[in-house]
Write a protein that holds these residues in place. Sequence first.
Motif, short mmCIF file in Angstrom:
data_model
loop_
_atom_site.label_atom_id
_atom_site.label_comp_id
_atom_site.label_asym_id
_atom_site.label_seq_id
_atom_site.Cartn_x
_atom_site.Cartn_y
_atom_site.Cartn_z
N PRO A 185 0.83 -1.21 0.00
CA PRO A 185 0.00 0.00 0.00
C PRO A 185 0.87 1.26 0.00
O PRO A 185 2.04 1.24 0.37
CB PRO A 185 -0.80 -0.12 1.30
CG PRO A 185 -0.78 -1.57 1.65
CD PRO A 185 0.54 -2.07 1.15
N ARG A 186 0.24 2.36 -0.35
CA ARG A 186 0.97 3.63 -0.36
C ARG A 186 1.31 4.06 1.07
O ARG A 186 0.54 3.78 2.01
CB ARG A 186 0.12 4.70 -1.05
CG ARG A 186 -0.07 4.44 -2.54
CD ARG A 186 -0.91 5.52 -3.19
NE ARG A 186 -2.27 5.58 -2.64
CZ ARG A 186 -3.20 6.44 -3.05
NH1 ARG A 186 -2.92 7.30 -4.02
NH2 ARG A 186 -4.40 6.43 -2.50
N GLN A 188 1.14 6.83 2.68
CA GLN A 188 0.17 7.66 3.39
C GLN A 188 -1.00 6.84 3.91
O GLN A 188 -1.58 7.15 4.97
CB GLN A 188 -0.34 8.80 2.48
CG GLN A 188 -1.02 8.36 1.19
CD GLN A 188 -0.05 8.30 0.01
OE1 GLN A 188 1.11 7.93 0.21
NE2 GLN A 188 -0.53 8.69 -1.16
N GLU A 189 -1.38 5.77 3.18
CA GLU A 189 -2.47 4.91 3.65
C GLU A 189 -2.01 4.07 4.84
O GLU A 189 -2.79 3.85 5.79
CB GLU A 189 -2.96 4.03 2.51
CG GLU A 189 -3.69 4.83 1.44
CD GLU A 189 -3.83 4.08 0.12
OE1 GLU A 189 -3.18 3.02 -0.02
OE2 GLU A 189 -4.59 4.54 -0.74
N THR A 316 1.76 -5.67 3.58
CA THR A 316 0.88 -4.70 4.23
C THR A 316 1.05 -4.74 5.74
O THR A 316 1.17 -3.69 6.41
CB THR A 316 -0.58 -4.99 3.86
OG1 THR A 316 -0.73 -4.86 2.45
CG2 THR A 316 -1.52 -4.02 4.56
#
Length: 545
Positions: A185-186, A188-189, A316
Motif C-alpha cells: 500500500p501507499r 500515506q495509507e 501490508t
Amino acid sequence: MTGGEALVRALAAQGTDLAFGIPGTHNLEIYRHLAAYRIRHLAPRHEQGAGYAADGYARVTGRPGVALTTTGPGLLNIATAVGQAYSDSVPLLVVSPGMPLRHPRIASGLLHEMPSQTGAFGHLTAFSHRVSSVGEIGAAVARAFSLFRSRRPRPVHIEVPLDLLDTADDPGPPRTAPDQLPARPRPQELRAAAEVLARARRPALVLGGGAHGAGAEALALAERLDAPVATTANGKGAFPESHPLALGVRLHTPAVRTWLAESDAVLAVGTELAEADLWSPAPPLTGTLLRADIDPAQMYATLPAGIPLVGDAQETLRGLRDALATAGTGSGAGAAAGARAVAALRAAADAGAGHRERSRLPLLAAIRSVLPPDAILTSDSAQCCYYGALPHLPVDPPGRYLHPTGFGTLGYALPAAIGAKAGEPGRAVVALSGDGGLQFTVQELATAVALSLPLPVVIFDNGGYGEIRDEMAARGDAPVAVDHPPVDLGALARAYGGHGVRAGTPAALADALREALVTPGPTLITVPEPAAPGPETEHPEETAP
C-alpha cells in the motif's frame, strides 16, 4: 515441435512437476510428452476429482495446481471445482483441447462438440484463452502464471485446438512469468491506518484466506495491539488457534458478531467479509474498517473500506508494523485485556452450541490428540465440519485446514486430501466429511489407493443430508430426499483396495486414526452421528448437507 509438446514444455518452464487429469481421445498428444519433461501425473477417477485434487495441492504447496481434461464433457466435469477455486482464490490452471482451428460455427457432430468451451469457462475463471498457433501456447501459459504471481489468484482455462496439438511448428523460445515484487500500500495509507489502530481502544483483526503466508506478521501485530483475532473458514490456520488472542472460526456466532460491530477499528486482511464468511449478512460496523487485500475491487465490496490498503498481505502487515513503530505506539506487552475479552467471547459463543455440536466435541478432541502439529485437514460442506471442526478443532501453523467456502461444493474433502498428500507426502493429511458429501466423489478412494500413501478419511454418518433435513424440519416441511439407506462405507473402501473401520467412541476413533496414519492407502473411518432432539441452529448455506 507439436502443440502438445509445446504445451508440456511451457508448463515445465513454469516449474510444474505434477498434473492431475484423465486422458481422452483428444488430449493424447499432451500425455505423450509428460514423462520427457519430468511432469508426474496423478489420475483421479473423475475430472471433478482432478480439479479438487489440484486445488488441494495448490493450497498446501503455494504452487499452482494443474489439471488436464479432454474436450466437452471432460472439461464440463471439472466446472464445479473451477467454481470453487474461483470462490476461494486458488491458483488452478485447467488445460483442455478444443474444436479444430477451422471448425465450422454450424454444429457438425464432431466428438465432444459444444458451442463454445471458452464461452462457458470465461464466466468461471479469470480468463479463458483459446490459442491460435503453436507459438502462442508458451505466451498463454506464461500469462496464466503471471496472474497467479501478481494478482488475486483465480483459476485460468487454456484451450488448444485439437488439430493444433498435433501440428508441428516453431514454438519460439521458452517463456517464464516474470518475478514481481509484492505490492505494498501507499505510505500515506499505511500511516493513516496505523494512526487509527494506535487510537483504538477495542481493535479487532479478521484474517481470511488471503492472510496465509502472513501469519507471523499478523501474530506480531495482534500482540502489539492486544487485539482479538477472528478467522474466516478460509483463514483457519493462518493464526495459531491456541493463542490467547485467537477467537478462531466463530464469526457466525451472535457474541462475536456483536464484538465486531462494536469494535472501534477493524482490520480485515484477505477476506471478503461476505455472507459465506459470516454465515449471515455483514453486521453494521461502528468503527473504522481497514481492508487489506491484493484485489482493489474488495475495497468497495460488501462493506466499503474506511481506509483501503491494496497490496500483498505480508507486505501490508509489515508496513503497518513499521508505521506503528515510527509513531511510537503500541506497548508490545502482549495479551492482557484482549485475552480476557477473547475468553469471554469464546465462552459466550460456545454456550450457544446445539446438542449435536456439543456431542462432537469429544470426537474432535480425539482427532486433535492424535494428529501432529503440522497436519493438514481437508473438510466438506457437512455439519461435522462447519458446526464441528471449523470452530472446535484447533489448528496452529504450520498446520493447515482446507475448506470449500463460498461456492459451498460437496465432495471436496477426499480429492483435496489426495492433492494435498501428493504435494506434501511427508505430512499427515486427514479428510473430514459426512456420508452425503463423501458419495459425490467416493470413487476417488481408488485414486488414494493408487497413491499408496497413508490417508485417513473420517466420515461422520448421519444417514443422508443432515443439514437439509434440519432445514426442512425448521420450515415445518416433511423431509424429502434427505434420508439415505444405510451404506457400509468401510466395505466400500475395502472394495477399492483400501481399509475401512467403524469407531463409535472417542477412544476408538483415536485408535483407528493412529493406525490409519501409518497404513499405506486410504482408511475410511465411519463415525456414527448421535441423534439430536431437534434441528440444529439454522445455517445459511442452503446447499450444505
